[in-house]
Design a protein around this motif. Structure first.
Motif, PDB file in Angstrom:
ATOM      1  N   THR B  64       0.835  -0.862  -0.374  1.00 20.78           N
ATOM      2  CA  THR B  64      -0.635  -0.073  -0.060  1.00 20.78           C
ATOM      3  C   THR B  64       1.127   1.313  -0.019  1.00 20.78           C
ATOM      4  O   THR B  64       0.363   1.981   0.388  1.00 20.78           O
ATOM      5  CB  THR B  64      -1.172  -0.462   1.000  1.00 20.78           C
ATOM      6  OG1 THR B  64       0.077  -0.073   2.458  1.00 20.78           O
ATOM      7  CG2 THR B  64      -2.159  -0.375   0.915  1.00 20.78           C
ATOM      8  N   SER B  65       1.972   1.111   0.225  1.00 26.64           N
ATOM      9  CA  SER B  65       3.033   2.070  -0.081  1.00 26.64           C
ATOM     10  C   SER B  65       3.088   2.891  -1.050  1.00 26.64           C
ATOM     11  O   SER B  65       3.196   4.047  -1.806  1.00 26.64           O
ATOM     12  CB  SER B  65       4.580   1.482   0.323  1.00 26.64           C
ATOM     13  OG  SER B  65       4.871   1.045  -0.338  1.00 26.64           O
ATOM     14  N   LEU B  66       3.010   2.849  -2.095  1.00 27.11           N
ATOM     15  CA  LEU B  66       2.210   2.779  -4.163  1.00 27.11           C
ATOM     16  C   LEU B  66       0.779   2.306  -4.047  1.00 27.11           C
ATOM     17  O   LEU B  66       0.011   1.926  -4.468  1.00 27.11           O
ATOM     18  CB  LEU B  66       2.692   1.721  -4.747  1.00 27.11           C
ATOM     19  CG  LEU B  66       4.728   1.206  -4.389  1.00 27.11           C
ATOM     20  CD1 LEU B  66       5.172   0.518  -5.531  1.00 27.11           C
ATOM     21  CD2 LEU B  66       5.092   2.331  -5.243  1.00 27.11           C
ATOM     22  N   ALA B  67       0.404   4.011  -4.464  1.00 21.52           N
ATOM     23  CA  ALA B  67      -0.808   4.472  -4.299  1.00 21.52           C
ATOM     24  C   ALA B  67      -2.015   3.608  -5.445  1.00 21.52           C
ATOM     25  O   ALA B  67      -2.807   3.466  -5.323  1.00 21.52           O
ATOM     26  CB  ALA B  67      -0.878   5.818  -5.025  1.00 21.52           C
ATOM     27  N   GLU B  68      -1.348   2.975  -6.607  1.00 19.90           N
ATOM     28  CA  GLU B  68      -2.011   2.324  -7.581  1.00 19.90           C
ATOM     29  C   GLU B  68      -2.615   1.147  -6.963  1.00 19.90           C
ATOM     30  O   GLU B  68      -2.996   0.237  -7.970  1.00 19.90           O
ATOM     31  CB  GLU B  68      -1.099   2.362  -9.110  1.00 19.90           C
ATOM     32  CG  GLU B  68      -0.238   1.172  -9.118  1.00 19.90           C
ATOM     33  CD  GLU B  68       0.892   1.777  -8.357  1.00 19.90           C
ATOM     34  OE1 GLU B  68       2.402   1.266  -8.996  1.00 19.90           O
ATOM     35  OE2 GLU B  68       1.398   2.896  -8.537  1.00 19.90           O
ATOM     36  N   PHE B  69      -2.466   0.775  -5.741  1.00 16.94           N
ATOM     37  CA  PHE B  69      -2.459  -0.835  -5.811  1.00 16.94           C
ATOM     38  C   PHE B  69      -3.858  -0.417  -5.202  1.00 16.94           C
ATOM     39  O   PHE B  69      -3.696  -0.415  -3.634  1.00 16.94           O
ATOM     40  CB  PHE B  69      -1.570  -1.649  -4.447  1.00 16.94           C
ATOM     41  CG  PHE B  69      -0.630  -1.905  -5.787  1.00 16.94           C
ATOM     42  CD1 PHE B  69      -0.561  -2.682  -6.518  1.00 16.94           C
ATOM     43  CD2 PHE B  69       0.880  -1.617  -4.629  1.00 16.94           C
ATOM     44  CE1 PHE B  69       0.659  -3.300  -7.106  1.00 16.94           C
ATOM     45  CE2 PHE B  69       1.833  -1.723  -5.286  1.00 16.94           C
ATOM     46  CZ  PHE B  69       2.702  -2.726  -6.527  1.00 16.94           C
ATOM     47  N   THR B  70      -5.095  -0.580  -5.423  1.00 14.55           N
ATOM     48  CA  THR B  70      -6.245  -0.483  -4.690  1.00 14.55           C
ATOM     49  C   THR B  70      -7.505  -1.952  -5.103  1.00 14.55           C
ATOM     50  O   THR B  70      -8.360  -1.854  -4.276  1.00 14.55           O
ATOM     51  CB  THR B  70      -7.168   0.484  -5.490  1.00 14.55           C
ATOM     52  OG1 THR B  70      -7.131   0.696  -6.541  1.00 14.55           O
ATOM     53  CG2 THR B  70      -6.581   2.280  -5.371  1.00 14.55           C
ATOM     54  N   GLN B  71      -6.655  -2.652  -5.904  1.00 16.28           N
ATOM     55  CA  GLN B  71      -7.120  -3.689  -6.021  1.00 16.28           C
ATOM     56  C   GLN B  71      -6.531  -5.471  -5.786  1.00 16.28           C
ATOM     57  O   GLN B  71      -5.123  -5.288  -6.071  1.00 16.28           O
ATOM     58  CB  GLN B  71      -7.843  -4.363  -7.539  1.00 16.28           C
ATOM     59  CG  GLN B  71      -8.568  -3.256  -7.320  1.00 16.28           C
ATOM     60  CD  GLN B  71     -10.283  -3.425  -6.671  1.00 16.28           C
ATOM     61  OE1 GLN B  71     -10.562  -4.434  -6.801  1.00 16.28           O
ATOM     62  NE2 GLN B  71     -10.852  -2.998  -6.471  1.00 16.28           N
ATOM     63  N   PRO B  72      -7.195  -6.218  -4.917  1.00 13.42           N
ATOM     64  CA  PRO B  72      -5.800  -7.315  -4.620  1.00 13.42           C
ATOM     65  C   PRO B  72      -5.418  -8.153  -5.665  1.00 13.42           C
ATOM     66  O   PRO B  72      -4.244  -8.248  -5.852  1.00 13.42           O
ATOM     67  CB  PRO B  72      -6.796  -8.554  -4.256  1.00 13.42           C
ATOM     68  CG  PRO B  72      -8.485  -7.940  -4.069  1.00 13.42           C
ATOM     69  CD  PRO B  72      -8.554  -7.025  -5.016  1.00 13.42           C
ATOM     70  N   TYR B  73      -6.240  -8.157  -7.070  1.00 16.17           N
ATOM     71  CA  TYR B  73      -5.330  -8.546  -8.275  1.00 16.17           C
ATOM     72  C   TYR B  73      -4.127  -7.597  -8.760  1.00 16.17           C
ATOM     73  O   TYR B  73      -2.688  -8.154  -9.359  1.00 16.17           O
ATOM     74  CB  TYR B  73      -6.184  -8.501  -9.634  1.00 16.17           C
ATOM     75  CG  TYR B  73      -7.692  -9.556  -9.052  1.00 16.17           C
ATOM     76  CD1 TYR B  73      -7.291 -10.793  -8.218  1.00 16.17           C
ATOM     77  CD2 TYR B  73      -8.274  -9.580  -9.353  1.00 16.17           C
ATOM     78  CE1 TYR B  73      -8.440 -11.503  -7.592  1.00 16.17           C
ATOM     79  CE2 TYR B  73     -10.151 -10.351  -9.306  1.00 16.17           C
ATOM     80  CZ  TYR B  73      -9.842 -12.068  -8.705  1.00 16.17           C
ATOM     81  OH  TYR B  73     -10.744 -11.831  -8.412  1.00 16.17           O
ATOM     82  N   LYS B  74      -4.183  -6.275  -8.708  1.00 19.93           N
ATOM     83  CA  LYS B  74      -2.709  -5.543  -9.401  1.00 19.93           C
ATOM     84  C   LYS B  74      -2.315  -5.945  -8.109  1.00 19.93           C
ATOM     85  O   LYS B  74      -0.893  -5.921  -8.496  1.00 19.93           O
ATOM     86  CB  LYS B  74      -3.493  -4.301  -8.897  1.00 19.93           C
ATOM     87  CG  LYS B  74      -4.228  -3.516  -9.306  1.00 19.93           C
ATOM     88  CD  LYS B  74      -4.649  -1.976  -9.905  1.00 19.93           C
ATOM     89  CE  LYS B  74      -5.412  -1.815 -11.504  1.00 19.93           C
ATOM     90  NZ  LYS B  74      -6.031  -0.681 -11.127  1.00 19.93           N
ATOM     91  N   LYS B  75      -2.346  -6.234  -6.800  1.00 20.14           N
ATOM     92  CA  LYS B  75      -1.132  -6.855  -5.992  1.00 20.14           C
ATOM     93  C   LYS B  75      -0.538  -7.641  -6.248  1.00 20.14           C
ATOM     94  O   LYS B  75       1.197  -8.164  -6.238  1.00 20.14           O
ATOM     95  CB  LYS B  75      -1.481  -6.860  -4.010  1.00 20.14           C
ATOM     96  CG  LYS B  75      -2.310  -5.585  -3.543  1.00 20.14           C
ATOM     97  CD  LYS B  75      -2.527  -5.646  -2.570  1.00 20.14           C
ATOM     98  CE  LYS B  75      -2.681  -4.110  -1.930  1.00 20.14           C
ATOM     99  NZ  LYS B  75      -3.828  -4.675  -0.665  1.00 20.14           N
ATOM    100  N   ALA B  76      -1.668  -9.146  -6.452  1.00 16.38           N
ATOM    101  CA  ALA B  76      -1.165  -9.704  -7.324  1.00 16.38           C
ATOM    102  C   ALA B  76       0.157  -9.818  -8.345  1.00 16.38           C
ATOM    103  O   ALA B  76       0.960 -10.786  -8.689  1.00 16.38           O
ATOM    104  CB  ALA B  76      -2.439 -11.330  -7.405  1.00 16.38           C
TER     105      ALA B  76
END
Lengths: 182, 214
Positions: B64-76
């Motif tokens: 979450t330190s990067l603003a674009e991670f809003t969805q679990p799939y993006k983190k994956a």
């Protein structure tokens, strides 16, 4: 005007136009066509008998069972609906489920392997731990499994869409065996 | 293609990458007046600080330190692209009585899917619901070892319970070994009890990963 309405060349396009409007409304889901299943109909009543079922639920860190008698017909869908409804009722009495929870629909896939259960609210409390949520649903899965239906998997839905939860994923079907401890 | 081959092969001199993933902002669990997201973010930031101090060779990334991670799939997707060595997701819930609790989970579907062998290389497309199979045996091994680790040395700090393999949303689509640590806390400061054990766990795990690379 009367002549125009009764003219052969006018009726066909008018009918097609009308059907087009209806088809568009169905497509846009402004008109929803559903087929009522014959649950509780005379045919089912003729073939019903009483059956004792066992409902499972997890409370105070251990499994509990509750026996109840249901009207059992030859229709698997009717029986499945009755079993889930009974489990929901017991869950409400035991304080495991919210009192507002109702079953919207239960259907079975054509291969009789997957059941689709739609609730009006999520049966999972938001404050619960993940393992507590798993145990709540495992209670339902165990209850269904104990009745020896042909169903092997359950798809949990809310308002006919996959159930949404912050931790658990309901886009896939859940096996009746549940997700036991490793 | 050759460039891809070079970048996809990890060598022992490359840093070990650990991704720390706090709970989603959307979860509504609270302890005292703190949210699940706030507590787990504090824990992740603290872990990152301590780990970077004691193990400067480790690459620690908080999702979450990067603003674009809003969805679990993006983190994956991020963890997969980065070829992280370990993905740790944290969550917590209010446990009104008893000792603090740690429950360990990893992603798993039906037994039939879990036992499927995934015959593909890194250029193959994998359906997101089968992504966990890429590192399933390693994940299972890590999970079992983590239970033994926490129950052995840190039994005094908290209770560590049995491992569950289930369809977890935060771990969906992750191809690298990924675990969820769920903490049962009585008050919002209890997360501090987990810092030292988790630091030691990550250090031990990183040492083992480094050994297997050689």
């Amino acid at each position: 005007m009367y002549k125009i309405l009764h003219h052969k060349n006018f009726l066909k396009p008018f009918f097609c136009f009308l059907m087009g409007i209806v088809a568009y409304c169905v497509y846009q889901e402004w008109i929803i066509i559903t087929v009522r299943l014959g649950m509780g109909s005379n045919n089912n009543k003729l073939t019903t008998e009483q059956k004792e079922i066992v409902c499972f639920f997890y409370k105070t860190d251990q499994w509990h069972t509750e026996r109840s008698r249901l009207l059992w017909s030859k229709d698997q869908l009717h029986n499945l609906y009755a079993v889930i409804e009974q489990w929901v009722t017991i869950g409400k009495i035991e304080g495991l489920l919210d009192k507002k929870i109702k079953i919207q629909a239960v259907t079975i896939s054509t291969d009789n392997k997957t059941a689709y259960v739609s609730f009006n609210e999520s049966p999972l409390a938001k404050e619960q731990a993940i393992y507590q949520k798993l145990k709540v649903l495992e209670g339902l899965l165990k209850t269904i499994k104990a009745q020896n239906f042909t169903v092997t998997h359950i798809q949990f839905l809310k308002d006919h869409q996959p159930l949404q939860d912050s931790h658990l994923d309901f886009t896939e079907t859940w096996p009746l065996e549940g997700f036991s401890q490793q | 293609m050759s460039l891809l081959l070079i970048t996809q092969t990890k060598t022992y001199d490359q840093p070990i990458t650990i991704v720390l993933d706090p709970a989603e902002k959307t979860t509504s669990r609270t302890i005292d007046v703190s949210t699940e997201y706030g507590i787990t973010l504090q824990l992740c930031l603290h872990l990152k600080k301590v780990l970077e101090y004691y193990c400067p060779s480790l690459k620690i990334i908080i999702t979450t330190s990067l603003a674009e991670f809003t969805q679990p799939y993006k983190k994956a997707s991020f963890a997969n692209t980065l070829q992280a060595d370990l993905f740790l997701n944290f969550s917590c819930f209010y446990k009104p009585e008893g000792r603090p609790l740690l429950t360990i989970y990893h992603y798993g579907l039906h037994e039939a899917i879990n036992t499927l062998s995934l015959s593909c290389n890194y250029l193959s497309f994998i359906p997101y619901q089968k992504a966990h199979l890429t590192a399933f045996s390693i994940t299972q091994k890590y999970a079992r070892e983590s239970i033994n680790f926490f129950n052995g040395q840190y039994k005094k700090n908290f209770e560590c319970t049995i491992l569950y393999a289930c369809p977890l949303l935060p771990l969906k689509g992750i191809k690298v070994p990924a675990l969820t640590f769920e903490m049962g806390l009585q008050n919002s400061n209890d997360w501090k009890l987990f810092v030292e054990p988790l630091v030691e766990y990550v250090k031990t795990r990183a040492q083992q990963i480094a050994l297997t690379r050689r």
